[in-house]
Design a protein around this motif. Structure first.
Motif, mmCIF file in Angstrom:
data_model
loop_
_atom_site.group_PDB
_atom_site.id
_atom_site.type_symbol
_atom_site.label_atom_id
_atom_site.label_comp_id
_atom_site.label_asym_id
_atom_site.label_seq_id
_atom_site.Cartn_x
_atom_site.Cartn_y
_atom_site.Cartn_z
ATOM 1 N N LEU A 1 -39.090 -78.922 65.111
ATOM 2 C CA LEU A 1 -39.157 -77.960 66.068
ATOM 3 C C LEU A 1 -39.231 -78.675 67.652
ATOM 4 C CD1 LEU A 1 -42.607 -76.114 65.177
ATOM 5 C CD2 LEU A 1 -40.044 -75.241 64.766
ATOM 6 N N ARG B 1 -35.022 -78.942 67.905
ATOM 7 C CA ARG B 1 -34.500 -77.696 67.942
ATOM 8 C C ARG B 1 -34.759 -77.288 69.516
ATOM 9 N NH1 ARG B 1 -36.025 -72.377 68.185
ATOM 10 N NH2 ARG B 1 -34.662 -70.961 67.280
ATOM 11 N N GLN B 2 -35.932 -77.293 70.168
ATOM 12 C CA GLN B 2 -36.227 -76.857 71.461
ATOM 13 C C GLN B 2 -35.177 -77.604 72.505
ATOM 14 O OE1 GLN B 2 -37.546 -73.779 70.376
ATOM 15 N NE2 GLN B 2 -38.134 -74.027 72.425
ATOM 16 N N LEU C 1 -41.647 -73.025 60.087
ATOM 17 C CA LEU C 1 -42.870 -72.661 60.912
ATOM 18 C C LEU C 1 -44.036 -72.436 59.651
ATOM 19 C CD1 LEU C 1 -41.442 -70.104 63.397
ATOM 20 C CD2 LEU C 1 -42.204 -72.287 63.990
#
Length: 277
Positions: free
Chosen positions: A152, A155-156, A109
């Motif tokens: 990301l 991952r989601q 992040l």
């Protein structure tokens, strides 16, 4: 009353669509003009003022197909690296349990908050001076090989898959790489398509980094070649602005075609992730 509101709503949406498409239309018309017409009449195509000489003038100044090939090689390399490393990192952050996983996710992040321009000087020193990758495809691809946005996305998507599926595969004796390849990847195909489309635009339009690491004209991608052409050789064309717009059309067409081809899949993938999230 409801019908009137519906008509007004569609009219407003239509005007917005026209306003959004007008620059693309002007770019296309300007690219095909023999003589530049800056008046309102220039928005209408005139058969007597249409030509493909602007494209020919670009190709005479530098190898248009060679620059396109360089852009394609760079973009495909970045997309492939992004998908491979994004799948591995996204799977590890979502499925595997290891010490420091939260810290790694926090770093992912944090990377999104750091502008690429801030890292450009140390990257240039490392890639060009230490690794000697100037005027090479590897030198253009490596800084973009890992995309935190793709990590990301994967991952989601992996978090939405029931863990029992992976536990059952482990009980059958499958390794983590085998589980990723045979079980996880087929289940996240919408995420792969989404990451591919999101990643494609960046390297295809990238100018600053290839401009820094490539001095050989034969290695420069299309964005860099067009920038050099617009500053050095476009003034020698019969219609300098038309030549620049013709180059912009060539640069924009692949991205537009890719979006039109995969628009339905791209939209459904975004809606699916929004509903699941």
């Amino acid at each position: 009353m409801a019908r009137t509101l519906r008509i007004l709503r569609y009219a407003a949406l239509g005007l917005g669509a026209v306003a959004a498409l007008l620059p693309f239309y002007y770019m296309l018309i300007g690219a095909l003009q023999k003589k530049r017409d800056t008046g309102l009449g220039g928005l209408l195509p005139k058969p007597s003022n249409l030509t493909l000489d602007n494209l020919a003038g670009i190709d005479d100044s530098f190898s248009l197909w060679g620059a396109l090939a360089n852009s394609l090689i760079m973009t495909v390399g970045v997309v492939v690296c992004t998908l491979v490393f994004g799948l591995l990192a996204g799977y590890a952050l979502a499925i595997l349990r290891f010490r420091g996983r939260g810290l790694v996710f926090a770093l992912v992040l944090l990377v999104q908050a750091i502008p690429f321009q801030l890292l450009m000087i140390p990257l240039y020193v490392m890639v060009v001076r230490y690794f000697g990758l100037a005027d090479s495809y590897a030198g253009m691809i490596l800084p973009f090989a890992i995309n935190s946005v793709a990590v990301l996305i994967f991952r989601q998507y992996f978090l939405q898959i029931p863990r029992e599926i992976f536990d059952a595969a482990r009980m059958d004796g499958a390794s983590e790489l085998r589980i990723l390849r045979s079980v996880a990847v087929p289940l996240v195909r919408p995420a792969i398509l989404t990451a591919m489309l999101v990643t494609f635009i960046g390297p295809w339009n990238e100018f600053l980094w290839p401009f820094l690491v490539t001095k050989d004209q034969g290695m420069q991608p299309l964005a860099v070649s067009l920038a050099n052409f617009s500053q050095a050789n476009s003034t020698f064309q019969a219609n300098p602005m038309g030549a620049v717009l013709a180059g912009a059309c060539v640069l924009a067409v692949p991205a537009v075609v890719l979006f039109l081809l995969f628009q339905r899949h791209f939209t459904s993938a975004n809606l699916g992730s929004a509903i699941k999230g």
